[in-house]
Design a protein around this motif. Structure first.
Motif, PDB file in Angstrom:
ATOM      1  N   PRO A 307      43.170  39.273  41.040  1.00 51.92           N
ATOM      2  CA  PRO A 307      43.594  40.331  41.585  1.00 51.92           C
ATOM      3  C   PRO A 307      43.216  41.658  40.659  1.00 51.92           C
ATOM      4  CG  PRO A 307      45.409  39.486  40.301  1.00 51.92           C
ATOM      5  CD  PRO A 307      44.239  38.404  40.389  1.00 51.92           C
ATOM      6  N   CYS A 308      42.943  42.745  41.122  1.00 53.62           N
ATOM      7  CA  CYS A 308      42.625  43.580  39.975  1.00 53.62           C
ATOM      8  C   CYS A 308      44.032  44.048  39.171  1.00 53.62           C
ATOM      9  CB  CYS A 308      42.173  45.179  40.701  1.00 53.62           C
ATOM     10  SG  CYS A 308      43.388  45.907  41.915  1.00 53.62           S
ATOM     11  N   HIS A 309      43.570  44.777  37.993  1.00 52.04           N
ATOM     12  CA  HIS A 309      44.925  44.922  37.210  1.00 52.04           C
ATOM     13  C   HIS A 309      45.165  46.444  36.937  1.00 52.04           C
ATOM     14  CE1 HIS A 309      47.823  43.708  34.674  1.00 52.04           C
ATOM     15  NE2 HIS A 309      47.336  43.305  33.501  1.00 52.04           N
ATOM     16  N   ARG A 310      46.222  46.795  37.417  1.00 50.71           N
ATOM     17  CA  ARG A 310      46.722  48.217  37.475  1.00 50.71           C
ATOM     18  C   ARG A 310      47.914  48.510  36.761  1.00 50.71           C
ATOM     19  NH1 ARG A 310      41.763  49.116  39.628  1.00 50.71           N
ATOM     20  NH2 ARG A 310      41.633  49.476  41.695  1.00 50.71           N
ATOM     21  N   SER A 311      48.940  47.647  37.054  1.00 49.68           N
ATOM     22  CA  SER A 311      50.275  47.718  36.273  1.00 49.68           C
ATOM     23  C   SER A 311      50.771  46.328  35.860  1.00 49.68           C
ATOM     24  CB  SER A 311      50.941  48.323  37.217  1.00 49.68           C
ATOM     25  OG  SER A 311      52.347  48.215  36.937  1.00 49.68           O
ATOM     26  N   HIS A 312      51.805  46.432  35.041  1.00 51.72           N
ATOM     27  CA  HIS A 312      52.352  45.108  34.746  1.00 51.72           C
ATOM     28  C   HIS A 312      53.191  44.558  36.016  1.00 51.72           C
ATOM     29  CE1 HIS A 312      51.437  44.888  30.368  1.00 51.72           C
ATOM     30  NE2 HIS A 312      52.200  46.009  29.968  1.00 51.72           N
ATOM     31  N   ILE A 313      53.448  45.265  36.785  1.00 47.53           N
ATOM     32  CA  ILE A 313      54.047  44.735  38.128  1.00 47.53           C
ATOM     33  C   ILE A 313      53.249  43.840  38.711  1.00 47.53           C
ATOM     34  CG2 ILE A 313      54.820  45.431  40.351  1.00 47.53           C
ATOM     35  CD1 ILE A 313      56.739  46.148  38.262  1.00 47.53           C
ATOM     36  N   ASP A 314      51.944  44.052  38.629  1.00 44.44           N
ATOM     37  CA  ASP A 314      50.837  42.909  38.961  1.00 44.44           C
ATOM     38  C   ASP A 314      51.147  41.571  39.126  1.00 44.44           C
ATOM     39  OD1 ASP A 314      49.470  45.318  39.558  1.00 44.44           O
ATOM     40  OD2 ASP A 314      47.880  44.902  38.045  1.00 44.44           O
ATOM     41  N   TYR A 315      51.784  41.180  37.715  1.00 45.67           N
ATOM     42  CA  TYR A 315      52.352  39.845  37.268  1.00 45.67           C
ATOM     43  C   TYR A 315      53.222  39.204  38.479  1.00 45.67           C
ATOM     44  CZ  TYR A 315      50.126  40.379  32.663  1.00 45.67           C
ATOM     45  OH  TYR A 315      49.212  40.662  31.664  1.00 45.67           O
ATOM     46  N   LEU A 316      54.108  40.121  38.521  1.00 43.52           N
ATOM     47  CA  LEU A 316      55.133  39.909  39.504  1.00 43.52           C
ATOM     48  C   LEU A 316      54.925  39.922  41.210  1.00 43.52           C
ATOM     49  CD1 LEU A 316      57.877  41.595  37.509  1.00 43.52           C
ATOM     50  CD2 LEU A 316      57.454  39.299  37.212  1.00 43.52           C
TER      51      LEU A 316
END
Length: 847
Positions: A307-316
């Motif tokens: 995935p692209c990485h925009r936010s720490h929310i991406d992990y979840l």
């Protein structure tokens, strides 16, 4: 343990626990009462022993707490824990410490041929399987593969005591478990054999009850350490650091423990419950696009989510989406900066494995990490990592870091039996939870280090507002074998003989570019992206509401007429609805005026508009580039316009990872011309393209469209002008990047606002590389020499920019050469100091 303590504990237990035995009383295990009977529990848990003793009382079986009686074998209790050490430490190669009672029973059976001993394996489960829990606390305290501590056992009894299951396995004759011929084997080997068979029985029962063990942490760590690449790295490290092999191996084992995830199904179920509540609180919905692509591409394959990485929310978020669609959540690579107290353990149990930001100077760590990645891939676990390295602070998709990609490719080359598929994923937010920190960083403040206190503050702030919708879009999968066939013909035969060949390097480079390009192709243009792109087309943070709505409708029509990619998704809201939506999200306000409403961006939200526009800037790049040439030239020959666009587009492609095929570019630009002419924004006459005059309404729309890619074009002019300014062979690539960065920084400071993101090192580096790749500069002896075509690049870049911008760049690049070089050298030395300090720390640790 004293009898009075057992009695007291049993009294308390009966008031908390309701026991169901399997099989029930009518089908109680058929035990030979003339033999010695031992009940086997898997690990040391006092609560499990009490439950077992009560179950034996209810079923009328020999009591577990009673002494055992047999000639030559008398024990105070009729049960044993298979392993006495509880949860094994992954730092120990042989973690199990077996029960002394079992050891004595094995020795007694060996010594007395007439002695008969039965072992009844007993599994005790508290509560239902995690997948059946509907409460966060119950899910966290449900039975798992890890051994709970004393405090967790107490809480588990309080929460799940009324749902306790004691499951008796079939009785096993101890003598039949031993190898024949006492002289052929020793007591220790017999003990290991019996324990191994019992562990297999316990494992089967636990899998049936709570699902498979998804962690295997202990096994994985041992497998990593025992692998030949790591053993070789251990020997090299021991020699280099002057320590024993055993000490170097212990260091490698600590690294493996630091890295490895500790997958826990109860935690996954708890995450599911908690995140469902969190998404409902934070977002107005999570929309998923083309998820069926994964199922069609990943049958029988190893899956790597990128995935692209925009936010720490991406992990979840991505794990949540995957879990809810019936697939196994991936193991996720996370930066070691997130391995915070409490938080790190929770992430690890959700599948996170941690890696350091740099492997430089640590070959042992690199070998351990590469082997860990290979091990989990070979075992068939899906993995996820962010190829950009860190979160994008600009909103643009960042260049892919080749480190993890190359390790993944090398893992496949070692064992290419199963296909490996990369799945690019675009994640688009209408609002970021990190908006405030990103705005501060864009304003020049240093990045705040992650901490537990910072996380708590962020969580408290989340209660105050909604963050719109989130879009998760699956891109076109990349099949690694097909890419290797195209980039490295004959790789199946060459991979072992030429592990560091040019073909491998070429394939990894192509993969790095293709991944981020495929991520961009899967874009979702949401209402906030449209609002930000249109709003930033105005000279100030305010715009006439009617014209803003018309500009948004124009952009939507452009994307529908000439899609960026077949996978793109565009918001269905019209211009007026987009403005209302942005106002509802707290980005702007509508101010009434007798001559027409004005939309104004709120001051604290203004810096974020550039971020939201940059998320989808690549979708407008070609049209914006064409508009730049048209509005600055006012009248230009169509052929010259197309040639100029084709000459400058490679620089935008390098920064924005554009995906259009080279053979279709001229056709696409011709379609843009036809679209703009059809909308009345330009005039085509006698082979020329004529821009609207400033008095025409279309002029506003064309200038707004042109403004989108102005910053990338400014960077291109800065790099080209800087190289042209210096004598041939004065600068190497890094020095040119440093000088261009200083000049871009100066231009941004003198022209605040629009130019705030001009000094982007990554973007400047891609321009330097593109100049060399296209032959506008040549590397000779490590230094760059401008070619004759560089001047044409500079002139074309200048033709896209307003006069005042060209003048600012020209003034900045005309400063004395010696002054620029001195400033660049000082900045380079300052940047190198932290790395040198880190190297010294590593050297001290090794010594």
């Amino acid at each position: 343990m004293p009898a009075w303590l057992i009695a007291l504990s049993r009294w308390l237990l009966l008031r908390l626990v309701r026991i169901a035995a399997v099989p029930p009383a009518a089908d109680a295990p058929a035990l030979d009462r003339g033999q010695v009977v031992f009940y086997a529990l898997q690990v040391r848990q006092f609560s499990a022993f009490l439950a077992l003793d009560e179950a034996t009382r209810q079923l009328g079986l020999p009591r577990a707490a009673a002494p055992s009686a047999g000639d030559g074998l008398r024990e105070r209790r009729s049960f044993f824990y298979l392993t006495r050490s509880g949860q094994p430490s992954p730092l120990r190669r042989a973690p199990y410490r077996y029960s002394h009672r079992l050891a004595r029973a094995v020795a007694a059976v060996r010594a007395d041929p007439s002695l008969q001993v039965q072992i009844v394996p007993v599994s005790v489960f508290f509560g239902r399987a995690p997948r059946h829990q509907d409460s966060l606390i119950k899910a966290l305290l449900a039975d798992a593969w890890t051994t709970p501590g004393v405090i967790q056992q107490c809480f588990r009894l309080l929460v799940h005591g009324r749902q306790t299951l004691v499951k008796f396995g079939p009785p096993l004759e101890l003598r039949s478990l031993l190898r024949a011929g006492a002289e052929e084997t020793g007591n220790e080997r017999d003990l290991r054999r019996v324990a191994r068979l019992l562990r297999a029985e316990f494992r089967r029962e636990r899998e049936l009850a709570i699902g498979p063990n998804l962690s295997h942490r202990q096994t994985v760590v041992n497998e990593i350490i025992d692998s030949e690449p790591v053993q070789q790295a251990v020997r090299d490290e021991a020699q280099r650091a002057g320590v024993s092999v055993e000490r170097a191996e212990l260091g490698a084992r600590r690294m493996a423990v630091e890295i490895a995830s500790d997958y826990s199904y109860p935690f996954i179920r708890a995450y599911d419950i908690a995140l469902t509540a969190l998404w409902n609180r934070l977002y107005d919905g999570v929309e998923v696009h083309r998820f069926e692509t994964i199922a069609s591409a990943g049958t029988g394959a190893e899956i790597v989510y990128l995935p692209c990485h925009r936010s720490h929310i991406d992990y979840l978020l991505l794990s949540y989406v995957i879990y809810h669609r019936g697939l196994l959540p991936p193991h996720i690579a996370a930066g070691v900066n997130l391995n915070l107290p409490i938080v790190g353990a929770m992430l690890r149990r959700g599948g996170a494995f941690f890696l350091r930001r740099s492997f430089k100077g640590e070959p042992l760590y690199a070998a351990v990490f590469a082997e860990y990645l290979h091990t989990i891939l070979r075992r068939g676990f899906p993995i996820e990592y962010f190829v950009e390295g860190g979160r994008s602070r600009s909103g643009l998709t960042l260049p892919a870091k080749a480190g993890l990609l190359s390790m993944t490719v090398d893992s496949f080359l070692r064992e290419p039996a199963r296909p490996l598929v990369f799945v690019p994923v675009y994640i688009g937010y209408e609002q970021l939870i990190e908006a405030a920190s990103y705005a501060a960083e864009l304003a020049g403040k240093p990045k705040q280090k992650e901490s537990l206190a910072g996380l708590v503050r962020a969580l408290l702030a989340l209660r105050k507002r909604s963050f719109g919708k989130v879009h998760v879009a699956i891109g076109e999968p990349i099949r690694l074998a097909e890419l290797l066939d195209a980039q490295w013909p004959g790789w199946r035969d060459k991979a072992r003989d030429e592990p560091d060949s040019a073909g491998r390097t070429r394939a990894i480079s192509a993969l790095s570019t293709l991944v981020v390009t495929r991520i961009n192709e899967a874009l979702v243009i949401n209402p906030i992206n449209l609002f930000a792109t249109a709003m930033l087309g105005a000279p100030a943070a305010a715009m006439d509401a009617q014209r803003l709505a018309e500009q948004i409708d124009l952009m939507r029509s452009l994307l529908q007429a000439i899609p960026y990619s077949p996978l793109q998704q565009v918001s269905s809201l019209n211009g007026a609805e987009v403005i209302d939506y942005a106002a509802g999200q707290g980005l702007a306000v509508r101010q009434p005026h007798p001559l027409g409403d004005i939309v104004t961006v709120l001051a604290d939200r203004s810096p974020l508009l550039t971020y939201y526009r940059n998320n989808v800037l690549h979708a407008f790049a070609e049209a914006s580039l064409l508009a730049c040439f048209v509005v600055q030239a006012e009248r230009i020959a169509e052929a010259s316009l197309l040639d100029a666009c084709l000459r400058m587009l490679p620089f935008l492609r390098a920064e924005l990872f554009l995906s259009a095929d080279d053979g279709l570019l001229r056709e696409r630009f011709e379609r843009y011309l036809a679209f703009l002419a059809g909308e009345g924004l330009i005039e085509r006459s006698a082979g020329e393209v004529i821009a609207p005059t400033p008095s025409q309404k279309a002029s506003v729309a064309m200038h707004a469209l042109a403004r989108a890619v102005r910053q990338p074009l400014q960077r291109c002019m800065i790099v080209a002008s800087t190289l042209d300014r210096f004598a041939p062979g004065t600068l190497d690539a890094r020095a040119l990047e440093g000088c261009a960065w200083l000049i871009a920084q100066r231009v941004a400071l003198l022209n605040p606002g629009e130019a705030s993101q001009l000094p982007d090192r990554g973007a400047l580096r891609s321009i330097v590389e593109t100049l060399t790749a296209l032959g506008h500069a040549e590397a000779r002896g490590g230094h760059l020499h401008a070619t004759a075509s560089l001047g044409l690049v500079t002139r074309h870049a200048a033709l896209t920019l307003p006069p005042e911008v060209r003048l600012a760049i020209s003034h900045a690049t005309q400063r004395p050469v010696e002054e620029i070089l001195a400033a660049q050298a000082a900045a380079r030395a300052a940047a190198d100091r932290p790395a040198a300090r880190q190297d010294r720390v590593k050297a001290a640790r090794l010594s």
